[in-house]
Design an enzyme around this catalytic site. Structure first.
Site, mmCIF file in Angstrom:
data_model
loop_
_atom_site.group_PDB
_atom_site.id
_atom_site.type_symbol
_atom_site.label_atom_id
_atom_site.label_comp_id
_atom_site.label_asym_id
_atom_site.label_seq_id
_atom_site.Cartn_x
_atom_site.Cartn_y
_atom_site.Cartn_z
ATOM 1 N N GLY A 81 27.274 134.495 -30.610
ATOM 2 C CA GLY A 81 26.588 133.289 -31.070
ATOM 3 C C GLY A 81 25.672 132.660 -30.051
ATOM 4 O O GLY A 81 25.319 133.291 -29.051
ATOM 5 N N HIS A 98 18.934 138.228 -29.411
ATOM 6 C CA HIS A 98 19.757 138.563 -30.585
ATOM 7 C C HIS A 98 18.863 138.819 -31.801
ATOM 8 O O HIS A 98 19.087 139.761 -32.567
ATOM 9 C CB HIS A 98 20.696 137.396 -30.948
ATOM 10 C CG HIS A 98 21.689 137.032 -29.890
ATOM 11 N ND1 HIS A 98 21.651 135.828 -29.238
ATOM 12 C CD2 HIS A 98 22.747 137.706 -29.380
ATOM 13 C CE1 HIS A 98 22.657 135.766 -28.381
ATOM 14 N NE2 HIS A 98 23.343 136.888 -28.442
ATOM 15 N N GLU A 100 20.089 146.287 -24.142
ATOM 16 C CA GLU A 100 20.084 146.929 -22.834
ATOM 17 C C GLU A 100 20.315 145.909 -21.706
ATOM 18 O O GLU A 100 20.631 146.270 -20.587
ATOM 19 C CB GLU A 100 18.713 147.605 -22.635
ATOM 20 C CG GLU A 100 18.734 148.744 -21.691
ATOM 21 C CD GLU A 100 17.374 149.423 -21.596
ATOM 22 O OE1 GLU A 100 17.351 150.645 -21.479
ATOM 23 O OE2 GLU A 100 16.342 148.726 -21.634
ATOM 24 N N LYS A 101 20.137 144.636 -22.056
ATOM 25 C CA LYS A 101 20.367 143.548 -21.097
ATOM 26 C C LYS A 101 21.771 143.704 -20.487
ATOM 27 O O LYS A 101 21.978 143.466 -19.307
ATOM 28 C CB LYS A 101 20.218 142.218 -21.840
ATOM 29 C CG LYS A 101 21.021 141.060 -21.358
ATOM 30 C CD LYS A 101 20.315 140.348 -20.251
ATOM 31 C CE LYS A 101 20.957 139.038 -19.868
ATOM 32 N NZ LYS A 101 22.388 139.066 -19.650
ATOM 33 N N ASP A 102 22.731 144.082 -21.339
ATOM 34 C CA ASP A 102 24.102 144.315 -20.870
ATOM 35 C C ASP A 102 24.294 145.828 -20.760
ATOM 36 O O ASP A 102 24.985 146.432 -21.578
ATOM 37 C CB ASP A 102 25.082 143.666 -21.841
ATOM 38 C CG ASP A 102 24.809 142.190 -21.987
ATOM 39 O OD1 ASP A 102 25.136 141.446 -21.070
ATOM 40 O OD2 ASP A 102 24.199 141.782 -22.999
ATOM 41 N N LEU A 108 16.555 136.621 -21.724
ATOM 42 C CA LEU A 108 17.205 135.601 -22.545
ATOM 43 C C LEU A 108 18.706 135.856 -22.550
ATOM 44 O O LEU A 108 19.155 136.994 -22.599
ATOM 45 C CB LEU A 108 16.641 135.641 -23.964
ATOM 46 C CG LEU A 108 15.146 135.336 -24.055
ATOM 47 C CD1 LEU A 108 14.684 135.358 -25.500
ATOM 48 C CD2 LEU A 108 14.803 133.991 -23.430
HETATM 49 P P1 AMP Z 1 26.196 138.290 -26.675
HETATM 50 O O1 AMP Z 1 26.075 137.287 -27.772
HETATM 51 O O2 AMP Z 1 25.777 137.785 -25.351
HETATM 52 O O3 AMP Z 1 27.555 138.966 -26.657
HETATM 53 O O4 AMP Z 1 25.158 139.440 -27.017
HETATM 54 C C1 AMP Z 1 25.149 140.082 -28.247
HETATM 55 C C2 AMP Z 1 24.186 141.241 -28.177
HETATM 56 O O5 AMP Z 1 22.890 140.774 -27.888
HETATM 57 C C3 AMP Z 1 24.559 142.259 -27.084
HETATM 58 O O6 AMP Z 1 24.356 143.560 -27.572
HETATM 59 C C4 AMP Z 1 23.578 141.909 -25.992
HETATM 60 O O7 AMP Z 1 23.288 143.003 -25.135
HETATM 61 C C5 AMP Z 1 22.358 141.513 -26.798
HETATM 62 N N1 AMP Z 1 21.459 140.684 -25.991
HETATM 63 C C6 AMP Z 1 21.772 139.598 -25.249
HETATM 64 N N2 AMP Z 1 20.689 139.133 -24.600
HETATM 65 C C7 AMP Z 1 19.657 139.958 -24.931
HETATM 66 C C8 AMP Z 1 18.271 140.015 -24.582
HETATM 67 N N3 AMP Z 1 17.720 139.130 -23.752
HETATM 68 N N4 AMP Z 1 17.522 140.999 -25.116
HETATM 69 C C9 AMP Z 1 18.059 141.913 -25.956
HETATM 70 N N5 AMP Z 1 19.356 141.913 -26.330
HETATM 71 C C10 AMP Z 1 20.152 140.951 -25.823
#
Ligand code: AMP
Length: 270
Positions: free
Chosen positions: A27, A33, A144-146, A179
């Site tokens: 979220g 996202h 790919e950020k993670d 981001l």
């Molecule tokens: P999170 O909500 O942080 O668990 O992220 C959910 C998904 O969004 C994960 O697959 C992250 O790698 C991806 N994500 C987070 N930040 C970015 C970003 N800046 N660019 C692309 N994907 C992202």
């Protein structure tokens, strides 16, 4: 857009659907996202986004408590994107059954974030295998950020399910800062510093193409960043993209960084 709170409702809603695209999130949605959601909407017949702040992947209770939550705003964004389903489970829905998949990180995996956040990836892989078991998607879109997360999750998911993990590129703001929901926790000064660190490491990488990478060179960069900014660097390493092994060649490699600005932990790769 249908909001699903329980696994039974989800099973019913997805009954008979094929080519389901799944975007797992915690979220506080941002354009990173949104880029994953848009990809799923293009490539899949149905798109389901989950919003679940998974407690088991936080190695620090305080970090879990202060993780930004904006469910109302998130639902508004997803509705506008014309997502088919949003899955918002509580802990019980996710953890009520035993996970049949054995999760074990080898010594080789205990690098970068796995070294500094004990139990973090075990929690991530556990929740991702549970979510995949519930949603049964054809494709899972992840960022790919993670990078290390995707590296480990892809291996577990594709070894245990028929779902494919699709890697999506990192979305950055105009100042090159990746981001992240955690950026919401940064004050103005830290936000500026985080962008400067990103730009610094992007240009550092460019210069490395002409140089042999040595431990000393990276240590100098780490010390320089710590001198210039109010930052505590956990790791700054160059590793091969395919196997995450340390390397002294910049070709086919990425710079990985994990650091604290004040108390907020950020990660990135370039
Ligand atoms: P999170 O909500 O942080 O668990 O992220 C959910 C998904 O969004 C994960 O697959 C992250 O790698 C991806 N994500 C987070 N930040 C970015 C970003 N800046 N660019 C692309 N994907 C992202």
């Amino acid at each position: 857009m249908k909001i699903l709170l329980r696994n039974n409702d989800l099973n019913e809603a997805l009954l008979g659907s094929s080519n389901v695209g799944f975007v797992p999130t915690m979220g506080s949605l941002h354009k990173g996202h949104i880029s994953l959601v848009k990809k799923s909407l293009i490539y899949c017949s149905k798109t389901i986004v989950s919003i679940f702040v998974n407690p088991t992947q936080f190695n620090n209770k305080d970090d879990y408590k202060k993780y930004p939550r904006n469910i109302k705003k998130d639902l508004k964004i997803l509705k506008k994107l014309k997502v088919n389903f949003v899955y918002v489970p509580n802990k019980k829905q996710i953890y009520k059954t035993k996970n049949k998949i054995k999760i074990h990180l080898s010594k080789k995996d205990k690098i970068l974030c796995a070294k500094y956040r004990k139990g973090h990836f075990e929690g991530v892989i556990d929740v991702m295998t549970r979510l995949t078991n519930i949603v049964k998607p054809s494709k899972i879109f992840m960022g790919e950020k993670d990078f290390q997360q995707i590296f480990l999750v892809k291996r577990y998911i594709e070894n245990n399910f028929r779902s494919k993990v699709i890697i999506c590129k990192t979305i950055r703001d105009k100042n090159k800062l990746a981001l992240s929901s955690r950026n919401l926790l940064l004050d103005k000064k830290s936000l500026i510093e985080a962008s400067k660190i990103s730009r610094d490491l992007i240009s550092f990488k460019k210069r490395l193409f002409k140089k042999k990478i040595t431990k000393k060179l990276i240590l100098i960069k780490k010390n320089e960043l710590e001198k210039l900014y109010d930052v505590d660097i956990e790791y700054l390493e160059i590793r091969n993209k395919k196997n995450l092994q340390l390397t002294n060649k910049i070709k086919n490699s990425k710079i990985f960084v994990g650091y604290y600005l004040k108390n907020i932990r950020l990660i990135d790769n370039f």
